[in-house]
Write an enzyme that holds these catalytic residues in place. Structure first.
Site, PDB file in Angstrom:
ATOM      1  CD  GLU A  15      -2.582  -1.311   2.618  1.00 38.38           C
ATOM      2  OE1 GLU A  15      -2.215  -0.637   3.604  1.00 38.38           O
ATOM      3  OE2 GLU A  15      -3.600  -2.002   2.632  1.00 38.38           O
ATOM      4  CB  CYS A  35      -8.691   1.797   7.737  1.00 41.05           C
ATOM      5  SG  CYS A  35      -8.015   1.360   6.128  1.00 41.05           S
TER       6      CYS A  35
END
Length: 647
Positions: free
Chosen positions: A317, A413
């Protein structure tokens, strides 16, 4: 460089805007209740959360096992923060009462020494604070601090604030520069932001000092996480290994003052940069400001997608190398774009430069809200700039880039992060110094500021007209500084700024992206900014190999894309003419109703049916339809592209 403005509270600005009010209302009416049910495991058919139940078990109010990610607590914290801001937008006694009940459970889950993390309270109490690299205890603590600060600011209730102060004091008692304390720092940055918000609320220097310690300790010993791993002899995420770690992933390879390039996990980095910028402005720390500016320049000039997406490497990521911005393999996590707004906002507080406001605007209208379905019930973690059905979300290397938004996911998230951004939108609209009110965003609103109340009416982002109605609270002279977006040509005859109908010399008023108007304002004074809103072509730097020979279409702050739903199959065969003619029109029906779409005279390349042919494709005229990027895949799975080849 010290902060030059005072912070605007969310309650000072009420959004009343054709574009953003719809999104805020969707978040308050649909998303917050939906996510509340998800957190309580009351929505069938979506990924189980169990996050509230984890707190109940930790509090001794329920029996069971911990379920979820090691950072599951943070979903609750971000939701709580979003709820707090939503109560500033629209009071809701029922929601507030239910939230108070959740806070009571959190308080009961806190341990006598102040420790609070349900994973380690329930599952591995013997291992708490042993794995800062992987286990997110400080990350969860930071989000809970942010939630507590927001809830106190909006409601005045301090129950959660006392919880996080005890938690922060527990952390201060364990970590620090003193010989008897552990010289550690978080594997996932966030507590630094939380501690600074706690400082801003309480005024207690120890919280700011702890934030500085965590920031400045990072990188002093690049082997810290490795030494921690060898000492404990176990790993949370997988098979234990004695191999060295790539600490650039956590931005722990160098001190914050030595780092010149944005590397590693994008959200961790941007949370760190946000805290750095907040601390730099709070303390007037020029060295820290310069470190922030170096990293800002690297991101904006070499690592930022045209949509505002951040993170070109799905492995971790992470930021990819300079100019490595693949479109169909982009990561561009929703959380990273949200964090870029946080970073930009703190940079803007130190230096009123329209370049920061431009980035806030780019993120808001594109790669943040693209993370949520227009019905508010599905969410993207990853925001690619190109989608190919049958490839995206399915083949190796593309599985992260889904073609449609899921309802929920295990690592959730992003959805609650969107809640806290959209419900706190008002605080990004204005800033105020001793002499000047700064307007950063052309969003319809009513703002109650120190020197004046200001009502803003606008047709933005679809048209370039915004009016400011000023109700001064002082008879003294002051300045209103209005942000002029980077793409507006202030020298064009069609661009104008008037005060009470009298045209001002706009080019002479503009400094660093703001038009400064100083006068003794009178009740009912009206400022009007107008500029033409035209579709324009943007070209990428030639180092960006994926975009060579292509153009992106922008209009106002909006990035546009082509979808198969409007343009049929083989979007890769479409071409944009060098002399582009784009006609805007308002969509009158369906999910895109109210959005401005573009009709573009273009071409389709039609070639042989054979796999390879020496016969070149022929060019056929066609009319292309472009839609705002944020709205893609709201009409089912289909092809999508932002970058289109130019004829």
């Amino acid at each position: 460089m010290k902060k030059t403005v005072t912070e605007i509270r969310e309650s000072q600005v009420k959004i009343s805007d054709a574009f953003w009010s719809r999104i805020q209302e969707k978040v308050i009416d649909v998303v917050i209740p939906f996510q509340e049910k998800v957190l309580h495991d009351e929505v069938p058919g979506v990924e189980k959360s169990h996050a509230i139940e984890n707190f109940r078990i930790a509090a001794g109010l329920s029996q069971g096992e911990f379920y979820g990610m090691v950072f599951q607590d943070s979903d609750v914290a971000k939701w709580l923060e979003g709820v707090a801001y939503s109560l500033a937008v629209r009071p809701d006694p029922g929601l507030e009462a239910r939230t108070d009940g959740i806070i009571e459970i959190i308080e009961k889950a806190q341990q006598p020494d102040g420790y609070l993390d349900t994973y380690f309270i329930i599952k591995e109490p013997e291992h708490r604070w042993q794995n800062l690299h992987e286990c997110h205890e400080l990350y969860c603590a930071g989000h809970m601090m942010e939630a507590a600060a927001a809830y106190y600011r909006v409601t005045g209730k301090d129950r959660l604030l006392h919880v996080v102060e005890r938690l922060a004091d527990h952390i201060i008692g364990r970590f620090g520069p003193e010989e008897e304390k552990e010289h550690g720092f978080p594997g996932h940055q966030e507590v630094e932001i939380g501690l600074l918000k706690l400082y801003h609320i309480t005024g207690k220097e120890k919280y700011k000092d702890m934030a500085r310690y965590f920031l400045e300790e990072r990188g002093k010993n690049p082997d810290y996480f490795y030494e921690e791993k060898i000492k404990r002899g176990w790993s949370h995420w997988g098979q234990y290994s004695t191999e060295k770690l790539d600490v650039s992933y956590n931005q722990a390879h160098q001190t914050i003052y030595e780092q010149k390039e944005a590397v590693g996990h994008a959200v961790r980095a941007l949370y760190m940069y946000t805290a750095m910028a907040d601390l730099a402005g709070t303390d007037g720390d020029d060295r820290l400001y310069k470190a922030c500016r170096t990293l800002w320049d690297n991101i904006v000039n070499q690592k930022l997608y045209i949509t505002g997406g951040i993170g070109g490497d799905s492995e971790g990521e992470a930021f990819a190398g300079n100019y490595e911005l693949p479109n169909d393999m982009a990561y561009a996590e929703t959380c990273a774009s949200i964090a870029m707004i946080f970073f930009a906002h703190h940079m803007l507080e130190m230096d009123m430069d329209g370049a920061y406001a431009d980035i806030i605007e780019k993120e808001l209208y594109n790669s943040t809200i693209s993370g949520m379905q227009m019905d508010g019930k599905q969410y993207f973690y990853v925001n690619p700039l190109e989608c190919e059905p049958g490839v995206s979300g399915r083949l190796f290397g593309y599985r992260h880039a889904l073609p449609t938004r899921p309802g929920w996911y295990a690592c959730a998230c992003c959805p609650p992060n969107l809640i806290r951004l959209i419900t706190s939108l008002g605080k990004y609209c204005f800033s105020e110094s001793d002499s000047t009110i700064y307007s950063h965003l052309m969003i319809g609103q009513k703002a109650e500021l120190g020197k004046a109340d200001i009502r803003v009416e606008t047709s933005y982002p679809w048209e370039g007209k915004t009016e400011y109605f000023i109700m001064p609270k002082t008879k003294e002279e002051f300045t209103l500084a209005v942000h002029i977006p980077y793409y507006v040509d202030v020298n064009r005859r069609e661009t104008s700024l008037t005060v009470n109908g009298e045209e001002m010399n706009l080019p002479e008023l503009v400094k660093k992206g703001y038009a400064y108007i100083t006068r003794k304002w009178e009740k009912g004074d009206t400022l009007c900014l107008q500029f033409p809103m035209e579709a324009r072509k943007v070209y990428a730097n030639q180092h960006v190999r994926e975009d060579a020979g292509c153009v992106a279409i922008l209009r106002g702050p909006m990035v546009y894309c082509l979808e198969g739903a409007d343009n049929g199959e083989l979007i890769q065969s479409l071409r944009i003419p060098k002399e582009m003619r784009a006609v805007p029109y308002t969509c009158e029906e369906g999910i895109l109703k109210g959005n401005t779409l573009l009709k573009i005279d273009g071409f389709r390349m039609v070639g042989s049916e054979e796999l390879y042919s020496e016969k070149p494709p022929v060019k056929e005229k066609t009319v292309l339809t472009a839609i705002p990027y944020y709205a893609w895949t709201n009409r089912g799975e289909n092809q999508m592209r932002v970058w289109i080849q130019e004829e």
